[in-house]
Design a protein around this motif. Structure first.
Motif: not given
Length: 289
Positions: A169-178, A188-192, A211-221
């Protein structure tokens, strides 16, 4: 002395009742009937539980049992159970005790041989896992990722070669950092898969390499700025020998004598025209041993 199965010290019963994790329709008939018929309900948050009870026209006595008063209230509940009362334990959402208050009470009931009846029902971790597309036959639940970076990174590093599917589980405040820490400490290539707002209006379940997940999340808050979040990480898979030929491995080993592992992987993969990810996994596997 061993306790006999179904041999209890009182006629009281503690019911563990899962409640909806978002959609109020996600509750069983049995759960509603039990909430109506118990003598009282021990709730993590009385106001929150009242919304559910009013929705199903349930009228009953509620007491608070949360992380701050759990020990004190558990003793009160135990005394009522000893008197033969039937009591329901509910959390704000999902299955009680799973990252919610109630463990102390349940443990005490087990010790005192007080009957416990668990009802099946909603759990965000299992609901998200079932739709993740990641292996479900073996998995480990790790709860919330630690809030402190060093502790979180140490945990992720220790799970680098965990072969079971991992659920957090993760909070909205730390998801990007996690996610950044997952990239750094696991791969970076592990599927999640990230599952947000399960059963609610803005629910989504999205899977990609870290790495793709991080980019995808950052595109839209809106993808991470509110709601409950579940992270599911594919387990470590040992690289088979045939995935990387001996010829490629020999080239990598020669380069490794003069260059970093990352540079050696990049050059060797270009020389032999193979995916660098395969060779990278081999390199990590060998150098960690």
């Amino acid at each position: 002395m061993e306790k006999k199965v179904n041999s209890f010290n009182s006629t009281g019963i503690l019911y563990i009742i899962p409640t909806p994790i978002g959609n109020l329709s996600d509750i069983t008939y049995r759960a509603v009937e039990t909430l109506k018929n118990v003598n009282l309900i021990a709730a993590e948050n009385i106001y929150h539980t009242n919304i559910l009870l009013q929705h199903y026209n349930v009228k009953n006595i509620l007491i608070s049992l949360n992380k701050d008063n759990e020990k004190t209230q558990s003793h009160y509940v135990i005394n009522k159970l000893k008197e033969g009362k039937k009591i329901a334990l509910v959390s704000d959402a999902g299955t009680p005790v799973i990252n919610d208050p109630g463990y102390f009470l349940v443990k005490k009931c087990c010790y005192l041989n007080i009957k416990i009846v668990p009802l099946p029902g909603p759990c965000a971790a299992i609901t998200a896992l079932s739709a993740s597309g990641i292996s479900t036959n073996r998995f480990c639940y790790e709860g919330f990722l630690p809030s402190k970076k060093k502790i979180r990174c140490d945990l992720l590093n220790s799970l680098k070669k965990e072969t079971r599917t991992m659920i957090f589980y993760e909070s909205k405040h730390r998801i990007l950092e996690s996610i950044r820490d997952i990239i750094e400490k696991i791969d970076e290539n592990r599927h999640l898969v990230v599952a947000k707002e399960i059963t609610k209006k803005w629910e989504y379940i999205y899977g990609a390499k870290a790495n793709v997940m991080l980019s995808w999340l950052k595109k839209d808050k809106n993808r991470y700025n509110k709601g409950e979040i579940v992270i599911i990480i594919d387990g470590f898979k040992e690289l088979k020998n045939q995935d990387v030929s001996e010829k490629v491995i020999n080239t990598f080993k020669i380069l490794r004598n003069f260059l970093s592992s990352k540079q050696s992987v990049l050059i060797a993969s270009k020389i032999h025209k193979i995916k660098k990810n395969n060779l990278y996994k081999y390199a990590i596997t060998k150098e960690d041993k």
